[in-house]
Design an enzyme around this catalytic site. Structure first.
Site, PDB file in Angstrom:
ATOM      1  N   GLY A 244      28.557  47.079  53.847  1.00  0.00           N
ATOM      2  CA  GLY A 244      28.242  45.537  53.483  1.00  0.00           C
ATOM      3  C   GLY A 244      28.388  45.299  52.160  1.00  0.00           C
ATOM      4  O   GLY A 244      28.090  43.951  51.749  1.00  0.00           O
ATOM      5  N   GLY A 245      27.966  46.390  51.372  1.00  0.00           N
ATOM      6  CA  GLY A 245      28.150  45.757  49.712  1.00  0.00           C
ATOM      7  C   GLY A 245      26.724  45.103  49.239  1.00  0.00           C
ATOM      8  O   GLY A 245      25.865  44.980  49.966  1.00  0.00           O
TER       9      GLY A 245
ATOM     10  N   THR B 113      35.178  47.180  44.634  1.00  0.00           N
ATOM     11  CA  THR B 113      33.712  47.890  44.105  1.00  0.00           C
ATOM     12  C   THR B 113      32.905  46.906  43.561  1.00  0.00           C
ATOM     13  O   THR B 113      31.896  47.223  43.152  1.00  0.00           O
ATOM     14  CB  THR B 113      34.170  48.696  43.135  1.00  0.00           C
ATOM     15  OG1 THR B 113      34.989  48.308  42.133  1.00  0.00           O
ATOM     16  CG2 THR B 113      35.091  50.078  43.626  1.00  0.00           C
TER      17      THR B 113
ATOM     18  N   SER C 289      30.216  44.421  41.795  1.00  0.00           N
ATOM     19  CA  SER C 289      29.656  43.961  40.580  1.00  0.00           C
ATOM     20  C   SER C 289      28.282  44.435  40.408  1.00  0.00           C
ATOM     21  O   SER C 289      27.744  44.875  41.761  1.00  0.00           O
ATOM     22  CB  SER C 289      29.619  42.555  40.334  1.00  0.00           C
ATOM     23  OG  SER C 289      28.867  41.859  41.416  1.00  0.00           O
TER      24      SER C 289
ATOM     25  N   GLY D  89      18.765  30.339  34.446  1.00  0.00           N
ATOM     26  CA  GLY D  89      18.571  29.333  35.406  1.00  0.00           C
ATOM     27  C   GLY D  89      19.719  29.296  36.298  1.00  0.00           C
ATOM     28  O   GLY D  89      20.157  28.097  36.650  1.00  0.00           O
ATOM     29  N   GLY D  90      20.439  30.180  36.654  1.00  0.00           N
ATOM     30  CA  GLY D  90      21.594  30.337  37.539  1.00  0.00           C
ATOM     31  C   GLY D  90      21.407  30.311  38.917  1.00  0.00           C
ATOM     32  O   GLY D  90      19.715  30.174  39.210  1.00  0.00           O
ATOM     33  N   VAL D  91      22.477  30.533  39.782  1.00  0.00           N
ATOM     34  CA  VAL D  91      22.016  30.459  41.266  1.00  0.00           C
ATOM     35  C   VAL D  91      21.111  31.563  41.877  1.00  0.00           C
ATOM     36  O   VAL D  91      20.173  31.170  42.370  1.00  0.00           O
ATOM     37  CB  VAL D  91      23.391  30.400  41.866  1.00  0.00           C
ATOM     38  CG1 VAL D  91      23.195  30.660  43.152  1.00  0.00           C
ATOM     39  CG2 VAL D  91      24.619  29.463  41.632  1.00  0.00           C
TER      40      VAL D  91
ATOM     41  N   LEU E 212      31.662  35.231  44.525  1.00  0.00           N
ATOM     42  CA  LEU E 212      31.006  34.870  45.614  1.00  0.00           C
ATOM     43  C   LEU E 212      31.773  35.585  46.750  1.00  0.00           C
ATOM     44  O   LEU E 212      32.748  36.121  46.858  1.00  0.00           O
ATOM     45  CB  LEU E 212      31.497  33.186  45.794  1.00  0.00           C
ATOM     46  CG  LEU E 212      31.101  32.265  44.739  1.00  0.00           C
ATOM     47  CD1 LEU E 212      31.590  30.769  45.040  1.00  0.00           C
ATOM     48  CD2 LEU E 212      29.369  32.139  44.983  1.00  0.00           C
TER      49      LEU E 212
ATOM     50  N   HIS F  20      25.572   9.981  64.473  1.00  0.00           N
ATOM     51  CA  HIS F  20      24.404   9.321  63.992  1.00  0.00           C
ATOM     52  C   HIS F  20      23.142   9.558  64.773  1.00  0.00           C
ATOM     53  O   HIS F  20      23.260   9.718  66.086  1.00  0.00           O
ATOM     54  CB  HIS F  20      24.292   7.744  63.898  1.00  0.00           C
ATOM     55  CG  HIS F  20      23.243   7.117  63.658  1.00  0.00           C
ATOM     56  ND1 HIS F  20      22.808   7.099  62.357  1.00  0.00           N
ATOM     57  CD2 HIS F  20      22.205   6.580  64.524  1.00  0.00           C
ATOM     58  CE1 HIS F  20      21.528   6.554  62.259  1.00  0.00           C
ATOM     59  NE2 HIS F  20      21.292   6.168  63.500  1.00  0.00           N
TER      60      HIS F  20
HETATM   61  C1  LIG Z   1      20.761  38.205  45.057  1.00  0.00           C
HETATM   62  C2  LIG Z   1      22.068  37.728  45.399  1.00  0.00           C
HETATM   63  C3  LIG Z   1      22.289  36.640  46.382  1.00  0.00           C
HETATM   64  C4  LIG Z   1      23.859  36.205  46.471  1.00  0.00           C
HETATM   65  N1  LIG Z   1      23.931  35.139  47.343  1.00  0.00           N
HETATM   66  C5  LIG Z   1      25.140  34.856  47.645  1.00  0.00           C
HETATM   67  C6  LIG Z   1      25.369  33.689  48.465  1.00  0.00           C
HETATM   68  O1  LIG Z   1      24.623  33.092  48.894  1.00  0.00           O
HETATM   69  N2  LIG Z   1      26.726  33.521  48.617  1.00  0.00           N
HETATM   70  C7  LIG Z   1      27.666  34.064  48.081  1.00  0.00           C
HETATM   71  O2  LIG Z   1      28.875  33.649  48.338  1.00  0.00           O
HETATM   72  N3  LIG Z   1      27.454  35.050  47.269  1.00  0.00           N
HETATM   73  C8  LIG Z   1      26.418  35.517  46.742  1.00  0.00           C
HETATM   74  N4  LIG Z   1      26.005  36.345  46.126  1.00  0.00           N
HETATM   75  C9  LIG Z   1      27.108  37.030  45.455  1.00  0.00           C
HETATM   76  C10 LIG Z   1      27.894  38.045  46.453  1.00  0.00           C
HETATM   77  O3  LIG Z   1      26.952  38.878  46.869  1.00  0.00           O
HETATM   78  C11 LIG Z   1      29.027  38.831  45.850  1.00  0.00           C
HETATM   79  O4  LIG Z   1      30.032  37.808  45.244  1.00  0.00           O
HETATM   80  C12 LIG Z   1      29.761  39.900  46.735  1.00  0.00           C
HETATM   81  O5  LIG Z   1      28.869  40.621  47.458  1.00  0.00           O
HETATM   82  C13 LIG Z   1      31.015  40.522  46.081  1.00  0.00           C
HETATM   83  O6  LIG Z   1      31.874  41.068  47.152  1.00  0.00           O
HETATM   84  P1  LIG Z   1      32.532  42.119  46.830  1.00  0.00           P
HETATM   85  O7  LIG Z   1      33.218  42.749  48.023  1.00  0.00           O
HETATM   86  O8  LIG Z   1      33.584  42.009  45.777  1.00  0.00           O
HETATM   87  O9  LIG Z   1      31.636  43.384  46.115  1.00  0.00           O
HETATM   88  P2  LIG Z   1      30.179  44.051  46.662  1.00  0.00           P
HETATM   89  O10 LIG Z   1      29.732  43.226  47.825  1.00  0.00           O
HETATM   90  O11 LIG Z   1      29.580  44.227  45.421  1.00  0.00           O
HETATM   91  O12 LIG Z   1      30.556  45.488  47.253  1.00  0.00           O
HETATM   92  C14 LIG Z   1      31.121  46.407  46.670  1.00  0.00           C
HETATM   93  C15 LIG Z   1      30.886  47.718  47.138  1.00  0.00           C
HETATM   94  O13 LIG Z   1      31.644  48.645  46.581  1.00  0.00           O
HETATM   95  C16 LIG Z   1      30.956  49.912  46.623  1.00  0.00           C
HETATM   96  N5  LIG Z   1      31.574  50.907  45.605  1.00  0.00           N
HETATM   97  C17 LIG Z   1      31.504  50.666  44.311  1.00  0.00           C
HETATM   98  N6  LIG Z   1      31.887  51.600  43.559  1.00  0.00           N
HETATM   99  C18 LIG Z   1      32.492  52.517  44.741  1.00  0.00           C
HETATM  100  C19 LIG Z   1      33.087  53.686  44.617  1.00  0.00           C
HETATM  101  N7  LIG Z   1      33.848  54.127  43.432  1.00  0.00           N
HETATM  102  N8  LIG Z   1      33.304  54.420  45.864  1.00  0.00           N
HETATM  103  C20 LIG Z   1      32.899  53.903  47.112  1.00  0.00           C
HETATM  104  N9  LIG Z   1      32.434  52.703  46.950  1.00  0.00           N
HETATM  105  C21 LIG Z   1      32.124  51.897  45.907  1.00  0.00           C
HETATM  106  C22 LIG Z   1      29.543  49.286  46.512  1.00  0.00           C
HETATM  107  O14 LIG Z   1      28.495  50.686  46.719  1.00  0.00           O
HETATM  108  C23 LIG Z   1      29.591  48.255  47.351  1.00  0.00           C
HETATM  109  O15 LIG Z   1      29.132  48.519  48.313  1.00  0.00           O
HETATM  110  C24 LIG Z   1      24.746  36.989  45.757  1.00  0.00           C
HETATM  111  C25 LIG Z   1      24.502  38.042  45.036  1.00  0.00           C
HETATM  112  C26 LIG Z   1      23.016  38.365  44.685  1.00  0.00           C
HETATM  113  C27 LIG Z   1      23.025  39.459  43.857  1.00  0.00           C
END
Ligand SMILES: Cc1cc2nc3c(=O)[nH]c(=O)nc-3n(C[C@H](O)[C@H](O)[C@H](O)COP(=O)(O)OP(=O)(O)OC[C@H]3O[C@@H](n4cnc5c(N)ncnc54)[C@H](O)[C@@H]3O)c2cc1C
Length: 467
Positions: free
Chosen positions: A38-39, A143, A145, A181-183, A320, A445
C-alpha cells in the site's frame, strides 16, 4: 522466476499497475520493502491522515457544533490512544485488502528491497538477509517519495517530526509549530487544532496552499484562523533547537526581524522528495535529477532504458495517489500494446481540511499569465439551502470559463464535501462542457452540488438564481 512485468513498490502507483498488468494477461510480480503493501498512501499518508481528520472532526463538532443542533453532551473527552488505535485498524484493513487483491489477480508478492542487477533482473533482499533474483521483460519503478527535510534542521522523530510521526503521536501536542502551509501540513495541523492544540504555521510564501488558486488560500486561512490556527506568512525558518520536551523554532520575519516560537512539537511539512535509494539505478545507467531526485521519463513514462518505466511520486508531476494510479494503469496498457492517455490538466487536487478545498484545471493566475480571456462565476455556500441546513456556510465554488466559447477551464472550490464534488467538474472538463451545459443539467435539491450549478449559471451571463 521469469515475469512479463515486475513492479517495484506497492503504493497506489505500483499496486494499480500490477493489477492492470494482470488483468491484461501479463505475468506479474510486485516487490515491496516493507512488511505491508500500500505504500505511503495506505500506511503513512492519505488513509491514516483521513482517519484522524474524521475522528478529530467528530470531536470538534461534538464540542462546538452539537449544541446548536440541540444536542447536549456532558463530560465530552478525548481518548487519544483509541483514536490512534482506530486509525491503525483502518490502515490494517486497507493494506490487507491490497494483499487480497494481489492474490485474487495471481500477482506474486516478493517482500524485500528490490534493486537492478541489470535491466531485466531484480535482486530482492529480504530483511533476514536472504536474496532472490527474479527476471522480467519489463520493470515498473514505483518507489514513491519520502518527506523532505531542511538541511539545517535535523529531524529527531521525537520533538522535530515529519508527517509519519505526526500520524502516531502518543499525546495531543500543547503547541504544534508547523513548518509549511501546504496540503499535508494543514491537514495534520487542523487535526491537532481540532483536538485542542495551539497550532502555529510558518510559511515561506505569502499565502498558504500557494500552488492553488489564490482565492482558495485566502478563504482557507480565514476558516483555519477561526479554528484557532495562527499564521506566520512570508517567514523564513532558520533553525530549531530541542531542549527536553520543548522545541524552539527560529525564523526571520518579512521585515528581517528575528522571531522565536516555542512548542512541544515541530512538524516539518515542506514537501516530499522522490525515493530511489538502494534501487541500483546506476547499474542500468539511469540518473536522477539533481533537484527533487526524480527519474526522467518520456511521454510513455519509459525511462532512458527500454522496457524500464517509472510512475507516481518518483517522476515529474503532482505527488498525488490518484495521479500515481492513473500512471500505473497507463504503463500497464502501454506494455500490453494499447494507446492510453492521461490529461494531466484534469487531475484534481484536494485538501481535506474542513471545509474541504478542491480544484481542477487552470487557476486565475495561470489564465492571466497565459493571456487567456476568461469569465468567472462564483457562488457562496452561505446561499446554499443544503449548507444552511448542515451549518457549513464557509466557502464558495468558483468556475472559470473561456470568455468566447464558455468552455470550463478551471473549477476551484472550498466548502463541505468539495473533495467529492470536484468529480463533477472533472467529468465536465473531460467532455469539454461549457458552463451553460452544467447550468442546464438537473442537480438534486437540496445538495451541495447545486453550488456548482449556480457558479456555472453565474459564469453564464450572471444568471445565478440564489444570489
Ligand atoms: C500525510 C500524507 C497525506 C497524503 N494525503 C494524500 C491524499 O489525501 N490524496 C492524495 O492523492 N495523495 C496524498 N498523499 C500523497 C500520496 O501518499 C502519494 O502521492 C502516493 O502514495 C504516491 O504513490 P506511489 O505509488 O508513487 O508511491 P508510494 O505510495 O510512496 O509507495 C512507494 C512504495 O515503494 C516501496 N519501495 C521503495 N523503494 C523500494 C525498493 N527498492 N524495493 C521495494 N520497495 C520499495 C516503498 O516502501 C513504498 O511502499 C499524502 C501523503 C502524505 C505523506
Amino acid at each position: 522466476m521469469q515475469y512479463d512485468v515486475i513492479v517495484i513498490g506497492s503504493g497506489p502507483g505500483g499496486y494499480v499497475a500490477a493489477i492492470r498488468c494482470a488483468q491484461l494477461g501479463l505475468k506479474t510480480a510486485i516487490v515491496e520493502k516493507y512488511n505491508t503493501l500500500g505504500g505511503t498512501c495506505l500506511n503513512v499518508g492519505c488513509i491514516p491522515s483521513k482517519a484522524l481528520l474524521d475522528s478529530s472532526e467528530h470531536y470538534h463538532n461534538a464540542a462546538h457544533a452539537f449544541k446548536t443542533h440541540g444536542i447536549n453532551l456532558d463530560n465530552l473527552g478525548i481518548d487519544f490512544g483509541q483514536m490512534i488505535k482506530r486509525k491503525q485498524q483502518v490502515v490494517d484493513a486497507n493494506t490487507s485488502g491490497i494483499s487480497y487483491l494481489m492474490k485474487k489477480n495471481k500477482i506474486d508478492t516478493h517482500f524485500g528491497v528490490g534493486s537492478f542487477k541489470d535491466k531485466n533482473t531484480i535482486i530482492v533482499k529480504k530483511s533476514d538477509g536472504t536474496v532472490t533474483e527474479i527476471t522480467s521483460k519489463n520493470v515498473i519503478i514505483a518507489t514513491g517519495s519520502k518527506p523532505s527535510a531542511l538541511p539545517f534542521l535535523p529531524i529527531d522523530k521525537k520533538r522535530i517530526i515529519t508527517s509519519t510521526e505526526a500520524l502516531s503521536l502518543s499525546e495531543v501536542p500543547k503547541h504544534l509549530v508547523l513548518i509549511g502551509g501546504g496540503v499535508i501540513g494543514l491537514e495534520l495541523g487542523s487535526v491537532y487544532a481540532r483536538l485542542g492544540a495551539k497550532v502555529s504555521v510558518i510559511e515561506y510564501m505569502d499565502s498558504i496552499i500557494p500552488t492553488m488558486d489564490k482565492s482558495l488560500g485566502r478563504e482557507l486561512q480565514k476558516v483555519l484562523t477561526k479554528l484557532g490556527m495562527e499564521f506566520y506568512l512570508g517567514h523564513k525558518v532558520t533553525g530549531a533547537v530541542v531542549n527536553g520536551d520543548e522545541v524552539t523554532v527560529s525564523c526571520d520575519t518579512p521585515k528581517g526581524e528575528k522571531l522565536e516560537l516555542k512548542g512541544d512539537y515541530c512538524l516539518v511539512a515542506v514537501g516530499r522528495i522522490a525515493y530511489t535509494d538502494g534501487l541500483g539505478l546506476e547499474n542500468i545507467g539511469i540518473t536522477v535529477e539533481e533537484r527533487g531526485r526524480k527519474i526522467t521519463v518520456n511521454d510513455h513514462l519509459e525511462t532512458s532504458v527500454k522496457g524500464v518505466y517509472a510512475i507516481g511520486d518518483v517522476i515529474k508531476g503532482a505527488m498525488l495517489a490518484h495521479k500515481a494510479e492513473d500512471e500505473g494503469t497507463l504503463v500497464a496498457e502501454i506494455i500490453a500494446g494499447q494507446k492510453p492517455h492521461i490529461d494531466y490538466n484534469l487531475i484534481p487536487g484536494v485538501v481535506y481540511t474542513w471545509p474541504e478545498v478542491a480544484a481542477v484545471g487552470q487557476t486565475e493566475e495561470q489564465l492571466k499569465a497565459a493571456g487567456v480571456k476568461y469569465k468567472t462565476g462564483s457562488f457562496p455556500f452561505k446561499a446554499s439551502g443544503r449548507a444552511r441546513a448542515s451549518g457549513d456556510l464557509d466557502g464558495f465554488v468558483k468556475v472559470l470559463a473561456d470568455a468566447a466559447t464558455d468552455e470550463i477551464l478551471g473549477v476551484h472550490m472550498i466548502g463541505p464535501r468539495a473533495a467529492d464534488m470536484i468529480a463533477e467538474a472533472v467529468v465536465a472538463m473531460e467532455y469539454r462542457a461549457s458552463a451553460e451545459d452544467i447550468s442546464r443539467m438537473s442537480h438534486a435539491h437540496p445538495t451541495y452540488t447545486e453550488a456548482m450549478r449556480e457558479a456555472c449559471l453565474a459564469a453564464t451571463e450572471n444568471r445565478a438564481i440564489h444570489i
